[in-house]
Design a protein around this motif. Sequence first.
Motif, PDB file in Angstrom:
ATOM      1  N   MET A 221       0.829  -1.199   0.000  1.00  0.00           N
ATOM      2  CA  MET A 221       0.000   0.000   0.000  1.00  0.00           C
ATOM      3  C   MET A 221       0.870   1.259   0.000  1.00  0.00           C
ATOM      4  O   MET A 221       0.645   2.185  -0.781  1.00  0.00           O
ATOM      5  CB  MET A 221      -0.922   0.000   1.230  1.00  0.00           C
ATOM      6  CG  MET A 221      -1.971   1.072   1.197  1.00  0.00           C
ATOM      7  SD  MET A 221      -2.969   1.212   2.714  1.00  0.00           S
ATOM      8  CE  MET A 221      -3.361  -0.446   3.138  1.00  0.00           C
ATOM      9  N   ALA A 222       1.893   1.285   0.857  1.00  0.00           N
ATOM     10  CA  ALA A 222       2.784   2.451   0.946  1.00  0.00           C
ATOM     11  C   ALA A 222       3.542   2.645  -0.364  1.00  0.00           C
ATOM     12  O   ALA A 222       3.705   3.780  -0.834  1.00  0.00           O
ATOM     13  CB  ALA A 222       3.755   2.288   2.107  1.00  0.00           C
ATOM     14  N   HIS A 223       3.984   1.548  -0.978  1.00  0.00           N
ATOM     15  CA  HIS A 223       4.730   1.619  -2.235  1.00  0.00           C
ATOM     16  C   HIS A 223       3.863   2.229  -3.338  1.00  0.00           C
ATOM     17  O   HIS A 223       4.277   3.156  -4.034  1.00  0.00           O
ATOM     18  CB  HIS A 223       5.194   0.217  -2.634  1.00  0.00           C
ATOM     19  CG  HIS A 223       5.948   0.170  -3.910  1.00  0.00           C
ATOM     20  ND1 HIS A 223       5.343  -0.043  -5.124  1.00  0.00           N
ATOM     21  CD2 HIS A 223       7.266   0.325  -4.169  1.00  0.00           C
ATOM     22  CE1 HIS A 223       6.245  -0.016  -6.077  1.00  0.00           C
ATOM     23  NE2 HIS A 223       7.427   0.197  -5.525  1.00  0.00           N
ATOM     24  N   ASP A 224       2.661   1.718  -3.505  1.00  0.00           N
ATOM     25  CA  ASP A 224       1.777   2.223  -4.552  1.00  0.00           C
ATOM     26  C   ASP A 224       1.331   3.659  -4.284  1.00  0.00           C
ATOM     27  O   ASP A 224       1.243   4.469  -5.211  1.00  0.00           O
ATOM     28  CB  ASP A 224       0.562   1.315  -4.709  1.00  0.00           C
ATOM     29  CG  ASP A 224       0.935  -0.044  -5.297  1.00  0.00           C
ATOM     30  OD1 ASP A 224       2.093  -0.221  -5.717  1.00  0.00           O
ATOM     31  OD2 ASP A 224       0.065  -0.929  -5.324  1.00  0.00           O
ATOM     32  N   LEU A 225       1.081   3.986  -3.026  1.00  0.00           N
ATOM     33  CA  LEU A 225       0.687   5.350  -2.681  1.00  0.00           C
ATOM     34  C   LEU A 225       1.829   6.319  -2.955  1.00  0.00           C
ATOM     35  O   LEU A 225       1.621   7.406  -3.490  1.00  0.00           O
ATOM     36  CB  LEU A 225       0.260   5.424  -1.212  1.00  0.00           C
ATOM     37  CG  LEU A 225      -0.254   6.771  -0.718  1.00  0.00           C
ATOM     38  CD1 LEU A 225      -1.458   7.230  -1.537  1.00  0.00           C
ATOM     39  CD2 LEU A 225      -0.618   6.692   0.750  1.00  0.00           C
ATOM     40  N   ARG A 226       3.054   5.921  -2.621  1.00  0.00           N
ATOM     41  CA  ARG A 226       4.216   6.773  -2.888  1.00  0.00           C
ATOM     42  C   ARG A 226       4.351   7.018  -4.387  1.00  0.00           C
ATOM     43  O   ARG A 226       4.569   8.146  -4.827  1.00  0.00           O
ATOM     44  CB  ARG A 226       5.485   6.128  -2.338  1.00  0.00           C
ATOM     45  CG  ARG A 226       6.725   6.980  -2.539  1.00  0.00           C
ATOM     46  CD  ARG A 226       7.992   6.318  -2.054  1.00  0.00           C
ATOM     47  NE  ARG A 226       8.294   5.119  -2.805  1.00  0.00           N
ATOM     48  CZ  ARG A 226       8.251   3.889  -2.315  1.00  0.00           C
ATOM     49  NH1 ARG A 226       7.931   3.670  -1.072  1.00  0.00           N
ATOM     50  NH2 ARG A 226       8.551   2.854  -3.083  1.00  0.00           N
ATOM     51  N   MET A 227       4.202   5.962  -5.200  1.00  0.00           N
ATOM     52  CA  MET A 227       4.300   6.124  -6.655  1.00  0.00           C
ATOM     53  C   MET A 227       3.214   7.057  -7.176  1.00  0.00           C
ATOM     54  O   MET A 227       3.476   7.936  -8.004  1.00  0.00           O
ATOM     55  CB  MET A 227       4.226   4.763  -7.353  1.00  0.00           C
ATOM     56  CG  MET A 227       5.472   3.952  -7.161  1.00  0.00           C
ATOM     57  SD  MET A 227       5.552   2.325  -7.968  1.00  0.00           S
ATOM     58  CE  MET A 227       4.302   2.308  -9.181  1.00  0.00           C
ATOM     59  N   LEU A 228       2.006   6.903  -6.679  1.00  0.00           N
ATOM     60  CA  LEU A 228       0.889   7.748  -7.090  1.00  0.00           C
ATOM     61  C   LEU A 228       1.138   9.214  -6.726  1.00  0.00           C
ATOM     62  O   LEU A 228       0.957  10.115  -7.549  1.00  0.00           O
ATOM     63  CB  LEU A 228      -0.398   7.247  -6.441  1.00  0.00           C
ATOM     64  CG  LEU A 228      -1.687   7.982  -6.776  1.00  0.00           C
ATOM     65  CD1 LEU A 228      -2.025   7.824  -8.248  1.00  0.00           C
ATOM     66  CD2 LEU A 228      -2.818   7.464  -5.919  1.00  0.00           C
ATOM     67  N   LEU A 229       1.593   9.450  -5.498  1.00  0.00           N
ATOM     68  CA  LEU A 229       1.864  10.822  -5.059  1.00  0.00           C
ATOM     69  C   LEU A 229       3.006  11.441  -5.852  1.00  0.00           C
ATOM     70  O   LEU A 229       2.985  12.644  -6.150  1.00  0.00           O
ATOM     71  CB  LEU A 229       2.170  10.859  -3.564  1.00  0.00           C
ATOM     72  CG  LEU A 229       0.995  10.544  -2.651  1.00  0.00           C
ATOM     73  CD1 LEU A 229       1.460  10.397  -1.208  1.00  0.00           C
ATOM     74  CD2 LEU A 229      -0.078  11.612  -2.765  1.00  0.00           C
ATOM     75  N   ARG A 230       4.011  10.661  -6.215  1.00  0.00           N
ATOM     76  CA  ARG A 230       5.122  11.178  -7.020  1.00  0.00           C
ATOM     77  C   ARG A 230       4.624  11.580  -8.407  1.00  0.00           C
ATOM     78  O   ARG A 230       4.985  12.630  -8.922  1.00  0.00           O
ATOM     79  CB  ARG A 230       6.242  10.144  -7.124  1.00  0.00           C
ATOM     80  CG  ARG A 230       7.034   9.965  -5.836  1.00  0.00           C
ATOM     81  CD  ARG A 230       8.200   9.018  -6.031  1.00  0.00           C
ATOM     82  NE  ARG A 230       9.126   9.469  -7.052  1.00  0.00           N
ATOM     83  CZ  ARG A 230      10.050  10.409  -6.866  1.00  0.00           C
ATOM     84  NH1 ARG A 230      10.190  10.985  -5.697  1.00  0.00           N
ATOM     85  NH2 ARG A 230      10.849  10.763  -7.866  1.00  0.00           N
ATOM     86  N   MET A 231       3.780  10.737  -9.006  1.00  0.00           N
ATOM     87  CA  MET A 231       3.264  11.058 -10.348  1.00  0.00           C
ATOM     88  C   MET A 231       2.369  12.293 -10.311  1.00  0.00           C
ATOM     89  O   MET A 231       2.390  13.104 -11.226  1.00  0.00           O
ATOM     90  CB  MET A 231       2.532   9.852 -10.931  1.00  0.00           C
ATOM     91  CG  MET A 231       3.485   8.736 -11.312  1.00  0.00           C
ATOM     92  SD  MET A 231       2.742   7.358 -12.195  1.00  0.00           S
ATOM     93  CE  MET A 231       1.745   6.604 -10.941  1.00  0.00           C
ATOM     94  N   LEU A 232       1.606  12.454  -9.225  1.00  0.00           N
ATOM     95  CA  LEU A 232       0.767  13.654  -9.090  1.00  0.00           C
ATOM     96  C   LEU A 232       1.604  14.918  -8.904  1.00  0.00           C
ATOM     97  O   LEU A 232       1.134  16.013  -9.172  1.00  0.00           O
ATOM     98  CB  LEU A 232      -0.208  13.494  -7.918  1.00  0.00           C
ATOM     99  CG  LEU A 232      -1.333  12.489  -8.136  1.00  0.00           C
ATOM    100  CD1 LEU A 232      -2.127  12.275  -6.847  1.00  0.00           C
ATOM    101  CD2 LEU A 232      -2.253  12.947  -9.271  1.00  0.00           C
ATOM    102  N   SER A 233       2.861  14.743  -8.455  1.00  0.00           N
ATOM    103  CA  SER A 233       3.785  15.872  -8.288  1.00  0.00           C
ATOM    104  C   SER A 233       4.674  16.039  -9.515  1.00  0.00           C
ATOM    105  O   SER A 233       5.718  16.689  -9.450  1.00  0.00           O
ATOM    106  CB  SER A 233       4.664  15.658  -7.056  1.00  0.00           C
ATOM    107  OG  SER A 233       3.887  15.609  -5.898  1.00  0.00           O
ATOM    108  N   ASP A 234       4.267  15.439 -10.637  1.00  0.00           N
ATOM    109  CA  ASP A 234       5.022  15.502 -11.894  1.00  0.00           C
ATOM    110  C   ASP A 234       6.444  14.967 -11.763  1.00  0.00           C
ATOM    111  O   ASP A 234       7.387  15.506 -12.325  1.00  0.00           O
ATOM    112  CB  ASP A 234       5.041  16.932 -12.459  1.00  0.00           C
ATOM    113  CG  ASP A 234       3.674  17.391 -12.901  1.00  0.00           C
ATOM    114  OD1 ASP A 234       2.884  16.535 -13.353  1.00  0.00           O
ATOM    115  OD2 ASP A 234       3.380  18.599 -12.784  1.00  0.00           O
ATOM    116  N   LYS A 235       6.593  13.902 -11.001  1.00  0.00           N
ATOM    117  CA  LYS A 235       7.882  13.218 -10.842  1.00  0.00           C
ATOM    118  C   LYS A 235       7.751  11.823 -11.437  1.00  0.00           C
ATOM    119  O   LYS A 235       6.647  11.325 -11.643  1.00  0.00           O
ATOM    120  CB  LYS A 235       8.252  13.081  -9.358  1.00  0.00           C
ATOM    121  CG  LYS A 235       8.347  14.379  -8.603  1.00  0.00           C
ATOM    122  CD  LYS A 235       9.760  14.841  -8.606  1.00  0.00           C
ATOM    123  CE  LYS A 235       9.920  16.038  -7.668  1.00  0.00           C
ATOM    124  NZ  LYS A 235      11.234  16.597  -7.761  1.00  0.00           N
TER     125      LYS A 235
END
Length: 181
Positions: free
Chosen positions: A88-102
């Motif tokens: 859950m933490a891994h996927d959430l981190r990836m999602l938040l990074r993509m939302l921050s244009d990373k």
Amino acid sequence: MAAKTVKPKPPYPTDVSDEEWQFCRPYLELMTEEAPQREHSLRDVFNAVRYVVRAGCPWRMLPHDLPPWAIVYQQWQRWIKAGCLEAMAHDLRMLLRMLSDKNAQPSAVILDGRTMQSTPESGARAGYDGYKRKKGSKVHIAVDTLGHLLALKITAANEQERAQVGELAQKLQEVTGEKVE
């Protein structure tokens, strides 16, 4: 005699919202919601875990309107063993990074460590950090540039931080798919 109406319990501040639950539920379902042995909803059990984590209370001190502590603790152990929370933490981190244009996976990380005061639960893990003059445990941590947790290691306080870098770097490469430079 008139039937007494039962008001639904007011939610705790730690309860998941419907939107949060829609994200969390697929990670936590180790069996179907209709499984015959399930007495309490998975959402109630997850809310109880969040209550314990936020309140910092012992399992046995869960409020009586939450599922029994033994059931909550047992399910918590199942989630840990199955790696649900890491996924859950891994996927959430990836999602938040993509939302921050990373990029979904970080290419740079920040490593740090801190000494935490010992408690009776520290047991043999506690050591003495001569530099900070504290007895306790040292937390070695790796985060991406947005501050999202990537890896963590806990040692005795007398362990050198530079000695932990190799192990943290190896864990980082596993977590990020060899993307960290």
